[in-house]
Enzyme design. Sequence first.
Site, PDB file in Angstrom:
ATOM      1  N   ARG A   1      15.413 -11.887  16.892  1.00 12.27           N
ATOM      2  CA  ARG A   1      15.377 -13.240  17.006  1.00 12.27           C
ATOM      3  C   ARG A   1      16.581 -14.122  16.330  1.00 12.27           C
ATOM      4  NH1 ARG A   1       9.916 -12.406  13.579  1.00 12.27           N
ATOM      5  NH2 ARG A   1      11.337 -10.664  12.980  1.00 12.27           N
TER       6      ARG A   1
ATOM      7  N   SER B   1       4.675 -12.661  12.988  1.00 13.44           N
ATOM      8  CA  SER B   1       3.084 -12.455  12.565  1.00 13.44           C
ATOM      9  C   SER B   1       2.968 -12.942  11.164  1.00 13.44           C
ATOM     10  CB  SER B   1       2.831 -11.214  12.717  1.00 13.44           C
ATOM     11  OG  SER B   1       2.923 -10.590  14.086  1.00 13.44           O
TER      12      SER B   1
ATOM     13  N   LYS C   1       2.924  -1.842   4.945  1.00 11.63           N
ATOM     14  CA  LYS C   1       2.014  -3.201   4.527  1.00 11.63           C
ATOM     15  C   LYS C   1       0.806  -3.199   5.079  1.00 11.63           C
ATOM     16  CE  LYS C   1       5.086  -4.674   8.495  1.00 11.63           C
ATOM     17  NZ  LYS C   1       6.126  -5.620   9.154  1.00 11.63           N
TER      18      LYS C   1
ATOM     19  N   HIS D   1       6.205 -12.010  20.853  1.00 14.72           N
ATOM     20  CA  HIS D   1       6.111 -10.515  21.264  1.00 14.72           C
ATOM     21  C   HIS D   1       5.627 -10.617  22.694  1.00 14.72           C
ATOM     22  CE1 HIS D   1       4.453  -9.656  17.188  1.00 14.72           C
ATOM     23  NE2 HIS D   1       5.589  -9.065  17.085  1.00 14.72           N
TER      24      HIS D   1
HETATM   25  O1  PNS Z   1       6.722  -4.880  14.117  1.00 12.66           O
HETATM   26  P1  PNS Z   1       7.257  -4.300  13.143  1.00 12.66           P
HETATM   27  O2  PNS Z   1       6.540  -3.870  11.841  1.00 12.66           O
HETATM   28  O3  PNS Z   1       8.584  -4.878  12.753  1.00 12.66           O
HETATM   29  O4  PNS Z   1       7.496  -2.687  13.706  1.00 12.66           O
HETATM   30  C1  PNS Z   1       8.350  -1.765  12.754  1.00 12.66           C
HETATM   31  C2  PNS Z   1       8.007  -0.445  13.554  1.00 12.66           C
HETATM   32  C3  PNS Z   1       6.649  -0.249  13.546  1.00 12.66           C
HETATM   33  C4  PNS Z   1       8.748  -0.280  15.001  1.00 12.66           C
HETATM   34  C5  PNS Z   1       8.660   0.633  12.481  1.00 12.66           C
HETATM   35  O5  PNS Z   1       8.211   0.355  11.259  1.00 12.66           O
HETATM   36  C6  PNS Z   1       8.348   2.008  12.966  1.00 12.66           C
HETATM   37  O6  PNS Z   1       9.136   2.579  13.972  1.00 12.66           O
HETATM   38  N1  PNS Z   1       7.549   2.646  12.229  1.00 12.66           N
HETATM   39  C7  PNS Z   1       7.127   4.017  12.551  1.00 12.66           C
HETATM   40  C8  PNS Z   1       7.701   4.987  11.530  1.00 12.66           C
HETATM   41  C9  PNS Z   1       9.069   5.526  11.506  1.00 12.66           C
HETATM   42  O7  PNS Z   1       9.360   5.901  12.925  1.00 12.66           O
HETATM   43  N2  PNS Z   1       9.965   5.156  10.854  1.00 12.66           N
HETATM   44  C10 PNS Z   1      11.339   5.553  10.851  1.00 12.66           C
HETATM   45  C11 PNS Z   1      11.981   4.163  11.603  1.00 12.66           C
HETATM   46  S1  PNS Z   1      13.904   4.412  11.632  1.00 12.66           S
END
Ligand code: PNS
Length: 161
Positions: A91, A128, A42, A18
């Site tokens: 990645r 993570s 999660k 990150h």
């Molecule tokens: O680190 P992660 O868990 O891969 O991040 C995922 C994240 C936080 C970017 C994604 O889950 C997110 O944007 N969540 C907020 C809710 C949302 O907007 N959902 C629709 C995504 S199209």
Amino acid sequence: MGLTALCPGTFDPVTNGHLDIIGRASETFELVVVAVLENPSKQPMFTVEERVAMLEKACADMTGVEVTSFDGLLVDFARRRDGAVIVKGLRAVSDYEFEIQMAQMNHRLAGVETLFMPTNPSWSFLSSSLVKEVARFGGDIEGLVPDEVAARLRARVEEGR
Ligand code: PNS
């Protein structure tokens, strides 16, 4: 004024992968807003306050990086940061499928653009979740996360025993 990059994620906890993306984004964009999702589906190991604190410390030496948290839709947060673009690290090909889906949904919902940055190959295996799993079973996480994060991970694992 230059462009703002939004680096969203769960960051449970922040890894060196990150930090590589955030650091490189900060060299390209005037401002990088690291946005920690408060309530991911999660169950996180660390509270949002802990995740933000670890990121703030890890990014302290970077210029133009701000750490904050958000809840709800990322595009609603992005709207409040007028004109910001989402920056995500990729990645491997396996990341692409879900990332492109989210990028297209975010564009459809609010016209918010997503730019992908290839992860430094040194960190392409890192996540993570894997770091937490290695820590839970007593493996060596040195050099995968900042030292302070490694210490907090070891402490959290101990608390759970
Ligand atoms: O680190 P992660 O868990 O891969 O991040 C995922 C994240 C936080 C970017 C994604 O889950 C997110 O944007 N969540 C907020 C809710 C949302 O907007 N959902 C629709 C995504 S199209």
